[in-house]
Write a protein that holds these residues in place. Structure first.
Motif, PDB file in Angstrom:
ATOM      1  N   LEU A 188       2.688   7.877   3.035  1.00 52.30           N
ATOM      2  CA  LEU A 188       2.974   7.574   1.632  1.00 52.30           C
ATOM      3  C   LEU A 188       4.020   6.473   1.513  1.00 52.30           C
ATOM      4  O   LEU A 188       3.894   5.574   0.672  1.00 52.30           O
ATOM      5  CB  LEU A 188       3.458   8.837   0.908  1.00 52.30           C
ATOM      6  CG  LEU A 188       2.424   9.950   0.726  1.00 52.30           C
ATOM      7  CD1 LEU A 188       3.069  11.173   0.094  1.00 52.30           C
ATOM      8  CD2 LEU A 188       1.255   9.467  -0.127  1.00 52.30           C
ATOM      9  N   ALA A 189       5.046   6.545   2.351  1.00 52.13           N
ATOM     10  CA  ALA A 189       6.114   5.538   2.290  1.00 52.13           C
ATOM     11  C   ALA A 189       5.590   4.156   2.635  1.00 52.13           C
ATOM     12  O   ALA A 189       6.026   3.149   2.057  1.00 52.13           O
ATOM     13  CB  ALA A 189       7.250   5.928   3.229  1.00 52.13           C
ATOM     14  N   ARG A 191       2.631   3.238   2.077  1.00 48.83           N
ATOM     15  CA  ARG A 191       1.546   2.986   1.114  1.00 48.83           C
ATOM     16  C   ARG A 191       0.191   2.850   1.805  1.00 48.83           C
ATOM     17  O   ARG A 191      -0.683   2.085   1.357  1.00 48.83           O
ATOM     18  CB  ARG A 191       1.847   1.744   0.274  1.00 48.83           C
ATOM     19  CG  ARG A 191       3.122   1.866  -0.544  1.00 48.83           C
ATOM     20  CD  ARG A 191       3.331   0.661  -1.451  1.00 48.83           C
ATOM     21  NE  ARG A 191       4.564   0.783  -2.204  1.00 48.83           N
ATOM     22  CZ  ARG A 191       4.712   1.463  -3.341  1.00 48.83           C
ATOM     23  NH1 ARG A 191       3.663   2.099  -3.844  1.00 48.83           N
ATOM     24  NH2 ARG A 191       5.879   1.513  -3.961  1.00 48.83           N
ATOM     25  N   PRO A 194      -2.554   6.647  -1.086  1.00 48.31           N
ATOM     26  CA  PRO A 194      -1.885   6.906  -2.369  1.00 48.31           C
ATOM     27  C   PRO A 194      -1.565   8.383  -2.506  1.00 48.31           C
ATOM     28  O   PRO A 194      -2.269   9.240  -1.968  1.00 48.31           O
ATOM     29  CB  PRO A 194      -2.924   6.470  -3.402  1.00 48.31           C
ATOM     30  CG  PRO A 194      -4.232   6.697  -2.714  1.00 48.31           C
ATOM     31  CD  PRO A 194      -3.994   6.423  -1.245  1.00 48.31           C
ATOM     32  N   SER A 195      -0.497   8.688  -3.216  1.00 49.00           N
ATOM     33  CA  SER A 195      -0.146  10.076  -3.452  1.00 49.00           C
ATOM     34  C   SER A 195      -0.976  10.622  -4.606  1.00 49.00           C
ATOM     35  O   SER A 195      -1.582   9.887  -5.376  1.00 49.00           O
ATOM     36  CB  SER A 195       1.344  10.205  -3.793  1.00 49.00           C
ATOM     37  OG  SER A 195       1.619   9.605  -5.038  1.00 49.00           O
ATOM     38  N   GLN A 198       0.236   9.238  -7.849  1.00 51.02           N
ATOM     39  CA  GLN A 198      -0.192   7.885  -8.153  1.00 51.02           C
ATOM     40  C   GLN A 198      -1.610   7.839  -8.679  1.00 51.02           C
ATOM     41  O   GLN A 198      -1.996   6.907  -9.383  1.00 51.02           O
ATOM     42  CB  GLN A 198      -0.082   7.012  -6.897  1.00 51.02           C
ATOM     43  CG  GLN A 198       1.351   6.734  -6.464  1.00 51.02           C
ATOM     44  CD  GLN A 198       1.417   6.027  -5.135  1.00 51.02           C
ATOM     45  OE1 GLN A 198       0.591   6.257  -4.249  1.00 51.02           O
ATOM     46  NE2 GLN A 198       2.404   5.167  -4.974  1.00 51.02           N
TER      47      GLN A 198
END
Length: 213
Positions: A188-189, A191, A194-195, A198
C-alpha cells in the motif's frame, strides 16, 4: 514436495474451482444489477481469497488417514521452539553440518508454516483494513482453530488423530500472518495495490452516475 502434498494441492485446486463456480454466478448477477457491467477487481479478489482458503485447508488436513494406517505415538507438542531442537537432531542423525541447517526437513516445515499464513496477513491489511495487532490475533485464532480441529480428529469425523497439535505451529502461523500484514502495508505504501478505502470513492461515483441516468 512429497506425493501426498502434491495430491493435497490438487484436491485443493478442485475444491476451489467447485466453490468458485458456485459463488461466481450470484456475484455476476449482483454486479450487473448494481453497475450494469462486469467489474473485474471484486471477482479476482473473491477468487484469490477462495483459492487461498481451499489450498490451505487441503494442505493442513489432507491426506486423510487410510484404513489400517499407523496411529501417531504423539498427538500433542507443547514445548516452544522444539523445532530448533529437532533440526539439531536431524543434523546429527544424517551426519550433516550446521551449514545444512536450512536444508533440513524440519526447517522447511517451519518455513512453510510461516509462508502459509502470509497471504492471510496480506488480506487482513489490504482487504479487511485490520491493524497489526488485529491481524496477529486473526492469525493466532485461525491457527488455533486448525490445531484444535486436528487434535479432535477433525471434530470426530476422522477415525483417529493423524496430525500433531503443535505449539510451534501456532507460533509460526501467527508470525506468518504478522509478516503478511507488513507486506500488505508495504504494498500500500508503495502504491503497488490500492487500498479498500481508495476504492470507495470510485465505487460511490459509479453508483451515483448509475442513479442519475
Amino acid at each position: 514436495m512429497t506425493n501426498a502434498q502434491v495430491t493435497a494441492l490438487e484436491y485443493g485446486l478442485l475444491a476451489f474451482l467447485a466453490v468458485w463456480a458456485i459463488v461466481l454466478v450470484p456475484q455476476l448477477i449482483t454486479q450487473f444489477a448494481r453497475h450494469g457491467r462486469l467489474v473485474l477487481r471484486p471477482l479476482l479478489t473473491t477468487a484469490a481469497v477462495l483459492l487461498y482458503s481451499c489450498m490451505t485447508l487441503a494442505v493442513v488436513f489432507l491426506p486423510l488417514p487410510a484404513p489400517g494406517a499407523r496411529r501417531l505415538s504423539q498427538t500433542v507438542q507443547l514445548h516452544p521452539f522444539q523445532w530448533i531442537t529437532d533440526i539439531h537432531g536431524e543434523l546429527v542423525k544424517h551426519g550433516l553440518s550446521m551449514t545444512d541447517w536450512f536444508t533440513t526437513q524440519t526447517f522447511q516445515q517451519a518455513a512453510m508454516n510461516v509462508l502459509l499464513f502470509v497471504p492471510l496477513g496480506v488480506f487482513a491489511r489490504i482487504l479487511w483494513r485490520r491493524g497489526l495487532i488485529g491481524t496477529t490475533l486473526i492469525g493466532f485464532a485461525a491457527s488455533l482453530l486448525i490445531e484444535i480441529t486436528q487434535l479432535t480428529a477433525n471434530f470426530g469425523t476422522a477415525p483417529f488423530v493423524y496430525r500433531i497439535f503443535d505449539v510451534d505451529d501456532l507460533m509460526t502461523n501467527t508470525l506468518g500472518a504478522s509478516l503478511g500484514w507488513i507486506a500488505g502495508a508495504l504494498l500500500l505504501a508503495l502504491r503497488i495495490v490500492p487500498s479498500a478505502l481508495q476504492l470507495e470513492p470510485a465505487r460511490s461515483e459509479r453508483v451515483h452516475l448509475a442513479q442519475t441516468r
